[in-house]
Design a protein around this motif. Structure first.
Motif, PDB file in Angstrom:
ATOM      1  N   ARG A 371      23.904  38.662  47.132  1.00 56.70           N
ATOM      2  CA  ARG A 371      24.740  37.473  47.282  1.00 56.70           C
ATOM      3  C   ARG A 371      24.034  36.428  48.142  1.00 56.70           C
ATOM      4  N   HIS A 432      23.976  37.637  41.739  1.00 60.02           N
ATOM      5  CA  HIS A 432      25.409  37.597  42.063  1.00 60.02           C
ATOM      6  C   HIS A 432      26.036  36.430  41.331  1.00 60.02           C
ATOM      7  N   PRO A 434      28.379  33.605  40.586  1.00 59.76           N
ATOM      8  CA  PRO A 434      29.411  32.863  41.319  1.00 59.76           C
ATOM      9  C   PRO A 434      30.720  32.799  40.562  1.00 59.76           C
ATOM     10  N   ASP A 437      33.418  35.341  41.742  1.00 62.57           N
ATOM     11  CA  ASP A 437      34.260  34.988  42.889  1.00 62.57           C
ATOM     12  C   ASP A 437      35.212  33.835  42.560  1.00 62.57           C
ATOM     13  N   GLU A 438      34.772  32.936  41.653  1.00 63.85           N
ATOM     14  CA  GLU A 438      35.546  31.712  41.420  1.00 63.85           C
ATOM     15  C   GLU A 438      36.661  31.928  40.407  1.00 63.85           C
ATOM     16  N   PRO A 475      38.610  42.412  44.842  1.00 65.63           N
ATOM     17  CA  PRO A 475      37.213  41.970  44.705  1.00 65.63           C
ATOM     18  C   PRO A 475      36.231  43.122  44.600  1.00 65.63           C
ATOM     19  N   GLU A 478      36.338  44.441  41.077  1.00 65.62           N
ATOM     20  CA  GLU A 478      35.685  43.500  40.149  1.00 65.62           C
ATOM     21  C   GLU A 478      34.171  43.609  40.239  1.00 65.62           C
ATOM     22  N   LEU A 479      33.654  43.635  41.456  1.00 65.19           N
ATOM     23  CA  LEU A 479      32.198  43.706  41.633  1.00 65.19           C
ATOM     24  C   LEU A 479      31.652  45.014  41.081  1.00 65.19           C
TER      25      LEU A 479
END
Length: 570
Positions: A371, A432, A434, A437-438, A475, A478-479
């Motif tokens: 990240r 990573h 973006p 996260d968005e 999160p 998801e990751l």
């Protein structure tokens, strides 16, 4: 080994953790065994493990004890059969002796019945007849004729007969008082001819009017029966000849009084009057014996044969001791081995747990580092490339009159900057995304699939349930799922030789206990047909990502391809 050291009046407990670890009560680092230690293969706790081990040992001991007592009962049953066989042989021999005597009494009665007593007294032929019958019997002592006054008239020991009276004998009183033709067997007595203990067997003589007219007597030395019973019994055995009322006539190898009745006789005869086997404490020596008895057919006698149960079971006890010692040694070795195995299992479990924790930390650190690198590439290096492209455009605008070579060089430089920026954006996204996260996992997976199709040429089908976009998972979940899909696509491209791949992500269950189900499937050659040295690291990384989330990882492979299935709460 000194577990605790004492200084003055106080105990030092510093060695307690070491002792607990030595005996498997604590983990190698000193952390107590508890449910807080997170592991997928935790060994049994101390109490369940000890209980299971104790139950196993108890079961083995119970089986051994059952086998021991079963073998004891089988041995006793075999010897009971042998005892019954011995008593049957003794009974048959005694019965034949008494039957021979009874036949002789009938023969003599038929020979002398018409003769008056004065003629019998004066007849040497009668004395010879009695002697011949004695020689035939071989086991008899004296054969005699007694007149109605109780005086000896003739006997087998010579002619003329001695003069003595037998009116005091039980056989004379019986025949005088009981006018019948039955054969009477009297109590053991001391004979008056030779002075030896003897049994008597007699038959009455009757006149034509049926009145008592005397008797025929046969004496049988008890010594003869003693030799017979001694030949059948060993020094530790007991053989007996008993009257029907239980009074002992013969008892070998030790003697008993004639009036003595064995303690076992009455209850045994009450239970079975013909034959049987009992267990009793034999008197007077006080030895536990197995005794078999049998009634002599047609005569008022019983024969019995007893063996020393202690000597009978001596070999069995020795075998039990030897096998018990072997079993105890084996159980001790088993328990020691089981305990050592548990200690090693605890140590291995903790070592694996430590390795998993390190692996998980490495993955977390790796994601953080990715990240950070992606952010730096996007915010710093990417901006620098954009600035370089703008400066290059500025240079071209200020130099309108340049030759063709310089113009082509500037154009190539601009293209390289654009290409580098595109590759940098791709690298940053792979490190990573973006978008994860968005806007969430579905959009991130869609961009990943589109870019991977362009770079690899694979045909990839992506199916994501709509509710996953509206109600996003945590999160971390998801990751983890994104990285698993990313690693799975990389493995498909590198190893499976597949042309198509399918990615399916759905939510299963109610809102409170919903689970995310991810499936990645390809039509490649399968893991079994690949080189095993090239697979394994990526798969273990997938498992490591799921472990902190308590997820389930499964992989199936065959000729039609490989399927990776993941289930995690979300």
């Amino acid at each position: 080994m000194e577990f605790l050291r004492r200084y003055g009046d106080r105990w030092n407990w510093a060695l307690l953790p070491t002792v607990l670890r030595r005996f498997g009560f604590m983990l190698p680092s000193g952390k107590a065994l508890s449910g807080n230690a997170r592991t997928t293969s935790r060994p049994l706790g101390l109490l369940p493990y000890g209980l299971l081990l104790g139950l196993s040992v108890a079961a083995i001991i119970l089986i051994f004890v059952f086998g021991v007592f079963e073998s004891r009962e089988r041995m006793i049953a075999q010897h009971k059969i042998q005892l019954l066989q011995k008593t049957a042989l003794l009974e048959a021999y005694v019965s034949k002796v008494l039957e021979a005597n009874d036949m002789v009494l009938q023969n003599i009665s038929s020979e002398i019945n018409p003769m008056p007593w004065p003629e019998i007294v004066a007849s040497e032929r009668v004395s010879k007849l009695l002697a011949d019958q004695k020689a035939y019997l071989k086991h008899s002592g004296v054969i005699a004729l007694i007149n109605r006054e109780g005086n000896l008239a003739s006997y087998s020991e010579g002619f003329p007969a001695k003069s003595f009276s037998v009116t005091d004998r039980d056989y004379f009183r019986f025949h005088r008082n009981n006018p019948s033709d039955v054969t009477f067997i009297g109590e053991p007595l001391i004979g008056r001819v030779y002075g030896k203990p003897s049994l008597t067997m007699s038959k009455s003589l009757r006149r034509q009017d049926g009145k008592f007219d005397g008797l025929i007597l046969i004496t049988m030395p008890i010594e003869y029966f003693s030799r017979l019973f001694n030949g059948a019994a060993s020094p530790s055995d007991v053989a007996q000849l008993l009257r029907k009322d239980g009074q002992t006539i013969i008892s070998v190898p030790f003697g008993m009084a004639a009036s003595e009745i064995p303690a076992w006789f009455a209850p045994a005869i009450a239970e079975n009057p013909d034959a049987g086997v009992i267990h009793t404490l034999s008197q007077p020596e006080g030895i536990d014996r197995l005794i078999a008895y049998r009634k002599v057919e047609a005569f008022p006698f019983y024969v019995s044969f007893g063996i020393d149960e202690g000597k009978l079971l001596a070999g069995w006890k020795q075998s039990v001791f030897v096998y018990g010692a072997i079993l105890a040694t084996a159980l001790a070795a088993f328990m020691a081995t089981a305990w050592l195995a548990r200690r090693n299992s605890v140590a291995l479990m903790y070592s694996n747990e430590s390795l998993r924790e390190v692996s998980e930390r490495v993955l977390v650190s790796q994601d953080d580092e990715r990240r950070s690198i992606a952010r730096d590439l996007h915010d710093s290096t990417g901006q620098h490339l954009i600035g370089a492209a703008m400066e290059l455009q500025n240079v071209r605008s200020r130099l309108p009159n340049i030759d063709d070579d310089i113009s082509r060089a500037l154009a190539r430089t601009a293209e390289l900057i654009v290409q580098s920026n595109e590759e940098l954006r791709t690298l940053s996204y792979l490190l990573h995304p973006p978008m994860l996260d968005e806007s969430g996992l579905p959009n991130a997976l869609e961009l990943l699939v589109v870019g991977f199709e362009e770079r690899s040429g694979l045909e990839i089908e992506l199916r994501v349930a709509p509710d996953i976009g509206t109600r996003r998972p945590p999160p971390g979940v998801e990751l983890a799922l994104f990285r698993i899909v990313q690693e799975a696509l990389t493995n498909i491209y590198r190893h499976s030789h597949a042309r198509r791949a399918t990615i399916r992500l759905v939510r299963v269950g109610s809102d409170a206990n919903s689970m995310l189900s991810l499936t990645v499937k390809d039509d490649g050659i399968g893991i079994e047909r690949r080189n095993r040295k090239t697979v394994g690291v990526g798969l273990s990384g997938m498992e490591a990502r799921l472990r902190p989330l308590n997820g389930v990882f499964d992989i199936s492979t065959g000729k039609k391809g490989t399927t990776i299935s993941v289930t995690v709460r979300g």
